[in-house]
Structures are given as structure tokens and as C-alpha cells.
Scaffold this motif. Structure first.
Motif, mmCIF file in Angstrom:
data_model
loop_
_atom_site.group_PDB
_atom_site.id
_atom_site.type_symbol
_atom_site.label_atom_id
_atom_site.label_comp_id
_atom_site.label_asym_id
_atom_site.label_seq_id
_atom_site.Cartn_x
_atom_site.Cartn_y
_atom_site.Cartn_z
ATOM 1 N N ALA A 228 39.321 37.284 31.262
ATOM 2 C CA ALA A 228 39.615 38.420 30.381
ATOM 3 C C ALA A 228 41.066 38.813 30.958
ATOM 4 C CB ALA A 228 38.845 39.382 30.574
ATOM 5 N N GLN A 229 42.060 39.046 29.778
ATOM 6 C CA GLN A 229 43.455 39.613 29.906
ATOM 7 C C GLN A 229 43.281 41.057 30.588
ATOM 8 O OE1 GLN A 229 46.149 37.834 29.575
ATOM 9 N NE2 GLN A 229 44.584 36.118 28.927
ATOM 10 N N GLY A 230 44.129 41.293 31.603
ATOM 11 C CA GLY A 230 44.389 42.740 32.136
ATOM 12 C C GLY A 230 43.650 42.609 33.473
ATOM 13 N N ALA A 231 43.646 44.013 34.129
ATOM 14 C CA ALA A 231 42.779 44.223 35.509
ATOM 15 C C ALA A 231 41.551 44.427 35.148
ATOM 16 C CB ALA A 231 43.623 45.525 35.999
ATOM 17 N N LEU A 232 40.712 44.046 36.157
ATOM 18 C CA LEU A 232 39.341 43.998 36.481
ATOM 19 C C LEU A 232 39.029 45.067 37.748
ATOM 20 C CD1 LEU A 232 38.090 40.772 35.045
ATOM 21 C CD2 LEU A 232 38.184 42.907 33.799
ATOM 22 N N PRO A 233 39.340 46.306 37.681
ATOM 23 C CA PRO A 233 39.173 46.774 39.016
ATOM 24 C C PRO A 233 37.726 47.267 39.441
ATOM 25 C CG PRO A 233 39.883 48.521 37.190
ATOM 26 C CD PRO A 233 39.745 47.222 36.533
ATOM 27 N N ILE A 234 37.399 46.900 40.588
ATOM 28 C CA ILE A 234 36.268 47.197 41.140
ATOM 29 C C ILE A 234 36.413 47.720 42.572
ATOM 30 C CG2 ILE A 234 34.796 45.588 39.917
ATOM 31 C CD1 ILE A 234 34.916 43.759 42.485
ATOM 32 N N ALA A 235 35.407 48.332 43.430
ATOM 33 C CA ALA A 235 35.249 48.680 44.901
ATOM 34 C C ALA A 235 34.483 47.938 45.530
ATOM 35 C CB ALA A 235 35.264 50.242 44.776
ATOM 36 N N GLY A 236 34.723 47.300 46.848
ATOM 37 C CA GLY A 236 33.939 46.527 47.543
ATOM 38 C C GLY A 236 34.390 45.751 48.611
ATOM 39 N N ASP A 237 33.852 44.743 48.932
ATOM 40 C CA ASP A 237 34.452 43.742 49.761
ATOM 41 C C ASP A 237 34.592 42.374 49.208
ATOM 42 O OD1 ASP A 237 34.482 41.467 51.644
ATOM 43 O OD2 ASP A 237 33.472 43.080 53.345
ATOM 44 N N ALA A 238 36.094 42.141 49.089
ATOM 45 C CA ALA A 238 36.506 41.061 48.293
ATOM 46 C C ALA A 238 36.021 39.764 48.908
ATOM 47 C CB ALA A 238 38.152 41.066 48.228
ATOM 48 N N THR A 239 35.995 39.624 50.085
ATOM 49 C CA THR A 239 35.442 38.465 50.853
ATOM 50 C C THR A 239 33.962 38.079 50.244
ATOM 51 O OG1 THR A 239 36.693 38.692 52.513
ATOM 52 C CG2 THR A 239 34.883 37.087 52.972
ATOM 53 N N GLN A 240 33.185 39.096 50.417
ATOM 54 C CA GLN A 240 31.751 38.880 49.758
ATOM 55 C C GLN A 240 31.695 38.791 48.411
ATOM 56 O OE1 GLN A 240 29.240 42.013 51.011
ATOM 57 N NE2 GLN A 240 29.371 41.641 53.168
ATOM 58 N N ILE A 241 32.537 39.279 47.712
ATOM 59 C CA ILE A 241 32.650 38.789 46.050
ATOM 60 C C ILE A 241 32.761 37.374 45.915
ATOM 61 C CG2 ILE A 241 33.680 39.431 43.842
ATOM 62 C CD1 ILE A 241 31.433 41.473 44.769
ATOM 63 N N ARG A 242 33.922 37.226 46.586
ATOM 64 C CA ARG A 242 34.467 35.608 46.621
ATOM 65 C C ARG A 242 33.099 34.771 46.995
ATOM 66 N NH1 ARG A 242 38.136 35.985 49.785
ATOM 67 N NH2 ARG A 242 40.048 36.451 48.224
ATOM 68 N N GLN A 243 32.515 35.134 47.947
ATOM 69 C CA GLN A 243 31.372 34.213 48.457
ATOM 70 C C GLN A 243 30.148 34.466 47.181
ATOM 71 O OE1 GLN A 243 29.477 35.621 51.963
ATOM 72 N NE2 GLN A 243 27.979 33.746 51.993
ATOM 73 N N VAL A 244 30.151 35.440 46.660
ATOM 74 C CA VAL A 244 28.954 35.306 45.432
ATOM 75 C C VAL A 244 29.441 34.439 44.391
ATOM 76 C CG1 VAL A 244 28.216 36.605 43.601
ATOM 77 C CG2 VAL A 244 27.990 37.651 45.805
ATOM 78 N N ILE A 245 30.778 34.199 44.059
ATOM 79 C CA ILE A 245 31.153 33.480 43.072
ATOM 80 C C ILE A 245 31.195 31.722 43.526
ATOM 81 C CG2 ILE A 245 32.940 32.720 41.616
ATOM 82 C CD1 ILE A 245 34.202 35.534 41.640
ATOM 83 N N MET A 246 31.589 31.733 44.702
ATOM 84 C CA MET A 246 31.431 30.242 45.275
ATOM 85 C C MET A 246 29.951 29.805 45.386
ATOM 86 S SD MET A 246 34.390 30.410 48.167
ATOM 87 C CE MET A 246 34.194 28.543 48.382
ATOM 88 N N ASN A 247 29.001 30.727 45.604
ATOM 89 C CA ASN A 247 27.496 30.372 45.704
ATOM 90 C C ASN A 247 27.105 30.001 44.259
ATOM 91 O OD1 ASN A 247 27.841 30.848 48.332
ATOM 92 N ND2 ASN A 247 26.431 32.386 48.429
#
Length: 411
Positions: free
Chosen positions: A275-294
Motif C-alpha cells: 500500500a502507498q503511504g505509512a502503516l504505523p504500528i507499535a511493537g517489536d519490529a524484529t518479531q514482526i519481521r520474523q512473523v512475515i518470514m515464517n
């Protein structure tokens, strides 16, 4: 001495009815009684019609050829069905089960009751239909009468209740598994720390290059792998390390393609729809990256040797209560704006039993897997106050959608 010299007799005599009067009055009284009965029947019929008009019930009569002869309450829609069969009204395929039931009642004289689905005015409805034979004075079956009640809303409410109860049971099961996994992982991790510490001390007590050094190093490697396993279990249980801060998911996923494509199997292509534009969330970026990779790792595995396309999509969605209720952990969330991340593939898909257990720790359908990838995913999503939904059919691929609360700002 006195004597009776005369007498007078007084009598009262009812005049007799003129000849033939009873023959006239009796039919009149009978006719009056018939008209009164007809009036009461009409009143009762009108009351029944008014009552039926405020319910979802129809009373339908059909002749021996299954043509409608009467439908109560009468409406312009029901009047159009008079003189026609179910096949003519609904179509041969649509009315097949209903027609079969009615023909069985005509043949066997045994009443039947079933739930029947029909398309009425372009909308699929569910009816509770009971059918009984109509017999003549001689005992011949001359038709049938049916009582059909629209139970669509009730069925949908029952299905929603069952789904809600199933989600509650699933949440309780996940919570119990999480407590068990977290407790075991915590205690086991403490033991591993002791093993690692004493192995380090052992290395300092032996001469460099000694044969035993290699054995001690292998002990350390195995202990670190086991420690990583414990960390995954702690993440599933929601007890892993968690560094929360605001960040932009759009920026995170734009940095991931090179990382994701490094270990892609041959024949697998990643397609991106950001999507165009920002997608602001709060959390642990490393863990969210791990979710996407899994999730992408599971999607590529589902494609198998045939290969195919895995799609990663991001965007913003306004999720209402109905949308959230269809997702794991969604019922505890408030309607509003969420950041959405979707991974889909055209692979082998999953049956209902696999979908039920896919997030359980150590459950896997792959040989070379520990079964903690998706368990880690569900733990991270839950820890971030999000929700997740899986849509899959055997042979038709899988779509996993994750929602995370949109904060409206980044650090």
C-alpha cells in the motif's frame, strides 16, 4: 240446607300452530346456524391469517400433482404460485429435495419434516418444512398440506453461537498450551544456561587444542540450539523478550524483499502488493519481521516442487465487529483501523483438522521441521494485540491475514 244450582268451567288452551309452520321454521333455524358457523369460521380464518402474517410461517396446500391450490397468508408473491408446482416456482434443481420429500409423503402417507434451502427473491433462505397427506372421505390421498417456517436467522444465530463457542475453546486451548510451553521452556532454559556456563569453565580448565575441547564445543553448540528452541516456545507463550516502539510496517516490508528472496526454492516467485503511504504500528519490529518470514516460508513449502507464486500484501483496513469476530483473538479487539499484512499462495492448501492444529507448538506436516514456526507467529500476533485469520481449502491454496492496531504515528 243449600244446594248447587249451577257451575262455570274456565280453561286456558294454547292455540295450535298453523299446519306446516314447523316445516318452515326448522330449515330457517338450520340455515341461521349454518350462517353463524360460517361467520365464526371466517372470523377464525381471518384471525389465523393475521397471526400468520406476523410470523415467518406459511401453510400451503397442494393437489395430487403437487400444484399449489392454497397458500396462507395470501400475498402477491404467494398468489403467483397458485396452480404451479415447486419445480415451476423454484426450478427443477433447486426444488429437487423438496419435491422428493412431498412425493414420498404422497406415496407412503407418512408425514415428513426436514430443513430445506431455497432461493426466494434472490436470497438463499432455510425453511423448516413439515408435510402431511390430505385424504378424502374415502381414504384416498388427494394432496398434501405443508407448514413452512423460515428459520434462516435462527440457523445463522446458532452457527454464530457455535463458532463463538469454538473460538472460546480454541483460545482457552492456546492459553493452556502457552502456559505449559512457557513453564517448560523457562525451566529448561535455566538448565541450559547451567550447561553453557559449566562448559565454558571446562574449556578454561583444559589445555588448548586438547581432544576434549572439540567435544565441549559440540556441547555448547547443541545447548545454544536448544536455547533458541526455548526462546521460540517462550515467544509462543507470550513471555519472550519484547521491545515495543512505534515503527512503519510499510518501511519494514520494503526492506525485506532481498532478505526474503535469498533462500527461495527454485520455481517460486514472490509478488509484492504494498500500500502507498505509512502503516504505523507499535511493537517489536524484529518479531514482526520474523512473523512475515515464517508465513512466507510456510507458503513456499506449500507450493512444493511445482513452484508458483507467493504474494505479500500490506494495507490499511477498517475492521468492524463482524470482521474481527471471524479472526483468532479478534473478539477481544475493538472495531477500528488496522494495519493489514496478507500472505497467500496457490499451494496444496489445508483441511479443517490441519487448520485447527496448525498453530500448536511442535505440530507439523513437514519432515524436516520442529513445528514452532507458526506457533511463534501466533504468539507474536497475540503479544502485539493483533488478530489473524487463515482461509484454506485442500488443493486451492492458503491465505493468512494478520491485523495489527494502527497507532497513527511512528517513532
Amino acid at each position: 240446607m243449600s244446594s248447587i244450582v249451577g257451575a262455570r268451567v274456565v280453561s286456558s288452551v294454547r292455540p295450535s300452530a298453523p299446519p306446516g309452520r314447523d316445516l318452515v321454521e326448522e330449515p330457517r333455524r338450520a340455515l341461521l346456524a349454518v350462517r353463524q358457523n360460517e361467520s365464526r369460521l371466517r372470523e377464525n380464518e381471518e384471525r389465523l391469517t393475521r397471526a400468520l402474517a406476523h410470523t415467518n410461517t406459511l401453510i400451503l396446500d397442494q393437489d395430487a400433482l403437487l400444484r399449489y391450490t392454497r397458500i396462507d397468508p395470501a400475498t402477491p408473491q404467494t398468489e403467483r404460485a397458485i396452480g404451479h408446482t415447486d419445480e415451476e416456482v423454484f426450478g427443477r434443481v433447486e426444488a429437487a429435495s423438496l419435491t422428493a420429500m412431498k412425493r414420498s409423503v404422497l406415496a407412503t402417507r407418512v408425514p415428513m419434516r426436514e430443513d430445506v434451502e431455497l432461493v426466494v427473491e434472490g436470497e438463499r433462505r432455510i425453511f423448516d418444512v413439515s408435510v402431511e397427506p390430505i385424504c378424502s372421505a374415502s381414504g384416498e390421498v388427494v394432496g398434501i398440506t405443508s407448514i413452512a417456517t423460515d428459520i434462516t436467522e435462527r440457523k445463522h444465530a446458532e452457527e454464530a453461537r457455535r463458532a463463538r463457542e469454538e473460538r472460546i475453546r480454541e483460545a482457552q486451548r492456546i492459553e493452556s498450551l502457552g502456559m505449559l510451553a512457557g513453564g517448560v521452556a523457562h525451566d529448561f532454559n535455566n538448565l541450559l544456561m547451567s550447561i553453557l556456563s559449566f562448559s565454558e569453565l571446562a574449556l578454561t580448565d583444559v589445555p588448548a587444542g586438547a581432544a576434549v575441547c572439540e567435544d565441549i564445543e559440540r556441547i555448547q553448540i547443541a545447548a545454544r540450539r536448544a536455547s533458541d528452541l526455548c526462546k521460540q516456545m517462550l515467544t509462543y507463550a507470550g513471555r519472550g523478550r519484547f521491545q515495543q516502539k512505534g515503527f512503519d510496517l510499510a518501511e519494514l516490508v520494503r526492506e525485506m524483499p532481498r532478505l526474503l528472496e535469498v533462500g527461495l526454492p527454485k520455481g517460486v516467485t514472490l509478488r509484492y502488493d504494498f500500500a502507498q503511504g505509512a502503516l504505523p504500528i507499535a511493537g517489536d519490529a524484529t518479531q514482526i519481521r520474523q512473523v512475515i518470514m515464517n508465513l512466507i516460508s510456510n507458503a513456499t513449502d506449500a507450493l512444493g516442487d511445482a513452484g508458483g507464486v507467493v504474494t505479500l500484501e500490506t494495507g490499511l483496513v477498517d475492521a468492524d465487529a463482524a470482521c474481527l469476530s471471524q479472526m483468532r483473538f479478534g473478539e477481544t479487539l475493538d472495531p477500528g483501523r488496522y494495519v493489514c499484512c496478507t500472505v497467500s499462495d496457490g499451494g496444496c492448501g489445508m483441511d479443517d483438522l490441519t487448520q485447527l492444529r496448525m498453530f500448536d507448538p511442535f505440530f507439523t506436516t513437514k519432515r524436516a521441521s520442529r513445528g514452532l514456526g507458526l506457533a511463534t507467529v501466533i504468539g507474536i500476533v497475540r503479544r502485539h494485540g493483533g488478530a489473524i485469520r487463515v482461509e484454506s481449502q485442500p488443493g486451492q491454496g492458503t491465505t493468512v491475514r494478520m491485523l495489527l492496531p494502527c497507532t497513527g504515528k511512528t517513532a
